[in-house]
Design a protein around this motif. Sequence first.
Motif, short mmCIF file in Angstrom:
data_model
loop_
_atom_site.label_atom_id
_atom_site.label_comp_id
_atom_site.label_asym_id
_atom_site.label_seq_id
_atom_site.Cartn_x
_atom_site.Cartn_y
_atom_site.Cartn_z
N PRO A 74 -17.34 8.64 -4.41
CA PRO A 74 -16.39 9.37 -5.26
C PRO A 74 -15.88 8.53 -6.42
CG PRO A 74 -15.28 8.59 -3.30
CD PRO A 74 -16.75 8.26 -3.14
N PHE A 75 -15.86 7.21 -6.24
CA PHE A 75 -15.34 6.27 -7.23
C PHE A 75 -15.76 4.87 -6.82
CE2 PHE A 75 -11.93 7.79 -4.33
CZ PHE A 75 -11.89 6.71 -3.48
N PRO A 76 -15.63 3.91 -7.72
CA PRO A 76 -15.97 2.53 -7.35
C PRO A 76 -14.97 1.99 -6.32
CG PRO A 76 -15.73 2.77 -9.74
CD PRO A 76 -15.27 4.04 -9.12
N ILE A 77 -15.38 1.06 -5.51
CA ILE A 77 -14.50 0.47 -4.49
C ILE A 77 -13.31 -0.23 -5.15
CG2 ILE A 77 -15.66 -1.76 -4.27
CD1 ILE A 77 -14.27 0.38 -1.36
N SER A 78 -13.44 -0.58 -6.42
CA SER A 78 -12.33 -1.25 -7.12
C SER A 78 -11.08 -0.37 -7.17
CB SER A 78 -12.75 -1.65 -8.53
OG SER A 78 -13.12 -0.51 -9.29
N VAL A 79 -11.23 0.93 -7.09
CA VAL A 79 -10.08 1.84 -7.06
C VAL A 79 -9.25 1.56 -5.80
CG1 VAL A 79 -9.38 4.27 -6.87
CG2 VAL A 79 -11.22 3.61 -8.44
N GLN A 81 -9.49 -1.23 -3.91
CA GLN A 81 -9.04 -2.62 -3.98
C GLN A 81 -7.75 -2.72 -4.78
OE1 GLN A 81 -12.66 -4.11 -5.69
NE2 GLN A 81 -13.39 -4.95 -3.74
N SER A 82 -7.67 -2.01 -5.88
CA SER A 82 -6.47 -2.02 -6.72
C SER A 82 -5.27 -1.44 -5.97
CB SER A 82 -6.73 -1.24 -8.01
OG SER A 82 -5.56 -1.18 -8.79
N ALA A 83 -5.47 -0.30 -5.32
CA ALA A 83 -4.39 0.32 -4.56
C ALA A 83 -3.92 -0.60 -3.44
CB ALA A 83 -4.84 1.66 -3.99
N ALA A 84 -4.87 -1.24 -2.76
CA ALA A 84 -4.52 -2.14 -1.66
C ALA A 84 -3.77 -3.37 -2.15
CB ALA A 84 -5.79 -2.55 -0.91
N SER A 85 -4.15 -3.89 -3.31
CA SER A 85 -3.46 -5.08 -3.83
C SER A 85 -2.04 -4.75 -4.27
CB SER A 85 -4.25 -5.72 -4.97
OG SER A 85 -4.20 -4.91 -6.12
N LYS A 86 -1.79 -3.52 -4.69
CA LYS A 86 -0.45 -3.11 -5.12
C LYS A 86 0.43 -2.68 -3.96
CE LYS A 86 -2.17 -1.57 -9.57
NZ LYS A 86 -2.64 -0.43 -10.34
N ASP A 87 -0.18 -2.33 -2.84
CA ASP A 87 0.57 -1.80 -1.69
C ASP A 87 0.07 -2.44 -0.40
OD1 ASP A 87 2.27 -0.25 -0.17
OD2 ASP A 87 1.15 1.62 -0.46
N LYS A 88 0.11 -3.76 -0.35
CA LYS A 88 -0.47 -4.53 0.76
C LYS A 88 0.08 -4.12 2.12
CE LYS A 88 -1.66 -8.42 -2.06
NZ LYS A 88 -1.43 -9.75 -2.49
N ALA A 89 1.33 -3.68 2.16
CA ALA A 89 1.95 -3.32 3.45
C ALA A 89 1.32 -2.07 4.05
CB ALA A 89 3.45 -3.10 3.26
N ASN A 90 0.68 -1.24 3.23
CA ASN A 90 0.14 0.03 3.72
C ASN A 90 -1.38 0.09 3.78
OD1 ASN A 90 2.56 1.51 4.30
ND2 ASN A 90 2.94 1.46 2.10
N VAL A 97 -17.03 -3.57 9.21
CA VAL A 97 -17.46 -2.19 8.89
C VAL A 97 -17.96 -2.20 7.46
CG1 VAL A 97 -16.79 0.23 8.73
CG2 VAL A 97 -15.73 -1.23 10.46
N GLY A 98 -19.26 -2.04 7.29
CA GLY A 98 -19.84 -2.12 5.95
C GLY A 98 -19.65 -3.51 5.37
N ASP A 99 -19.71 -3.59 4.04
CA ASP A 99 -19.50 -4.86 3.36
C ASP A 99 -18.01 -5.11 3.10
OD1 ASP A 99 -22.27 -5.35 3.29
OD2 ASP A 99 -22.47 -4.16 1.46
N GLN A 100 -17.25 -4.04 2.97
CA GLN A 100 -15.79 -4.09 2.82
C GLN A 100 -15.25 -2.80 3.40
OE1 GLN A 100 -15.58 -4.43 -1.55
NE2 GLN A 100 -14.10 -6.07 -1.18
N ALA A 101 -14.08 -2.87 4.02
CA ALA A 101 -13.45 -1.65 4.54
C ALA A 101 -11.93 -1.79 4.45
CB ALA A 101 -13.87 -1.41 5.99
N TYR A 102 -11.31 -0.71 4.03
CA TYR A 102 -9.85 -0.65 3.89
C TYR A 102 -9.34 0.56 4.65
CZ TYR A 102 -10.60 -3.88 0.04
OH TYR A 102 -10.98 -4.96 -0.72
#
Length: 156
Positions: A74-79, A81-90, A97-102
Motif C-alpha cells: 500500500p505504501f513504502p515501509i518508510s511510512v 518507520q516514520s510513524a513509529a519513530s514519532k510515536d515510539k510508545a505505541n 517476521v519478514g525483514d522488518q515488522a512493526y
Amino acid sequence: MRVLRLAAVSAAAIGMAAIAAEAGQAMSACTLFTKDELRPFIRNRVFDLMQPQADPVGSGSSCSYAGVTIQLDPFPISVIQSAASKDKANYEIIPGVGDQAYFHWNARAEAAEIAIRVGQRVFTAQVDDDPQGGESPDSVKARAIALAGAAAAKVR
C-alpha cells in the motif's frame, strides 16, 4: 493478409503472456490467502458469510474480510518507520517476521495492526478483536503476528 495480421497479433499476445507468466504475475491482497488459510487468524462468526472486498490502495491493493483487512504494497515501509519513530510508545518492533515488522495496538478500532517488509514488498494487516468479547489484546496481537509470518513466507 488479414489472416496473417491476426496470426502475428496472436503470436505477439502469446509471447507477451509467456513473458508475464515467466516474470510472475503481480500478487494482489485478495489472492495472497484463501479463506481457509485466513480462517485460523480470524475470530469473527460472519467471516464465512461475507465475501472479501478488494480495493486499490496506494501503490498496491487491499482486501477486507469480516475480522481482518490486509494490504499488499500500500505504501513504502518508510511510512510506518516514520510513524513509529514519532510515536515510539505505541509501536513495537517485532523481530523474526519478514525483514522488518512493526506492531501497533489500535485502541479506537480494538484491533491489532502489523506492518512488515519482505525485500521490497510491504504487507499490513488489521486484525480485529473478537466481536463476541473475552479476547485479550495479547491474543489479538499473537494472531496478527502469526498472520504476518504467514504473509512473509508467501511474498518472499
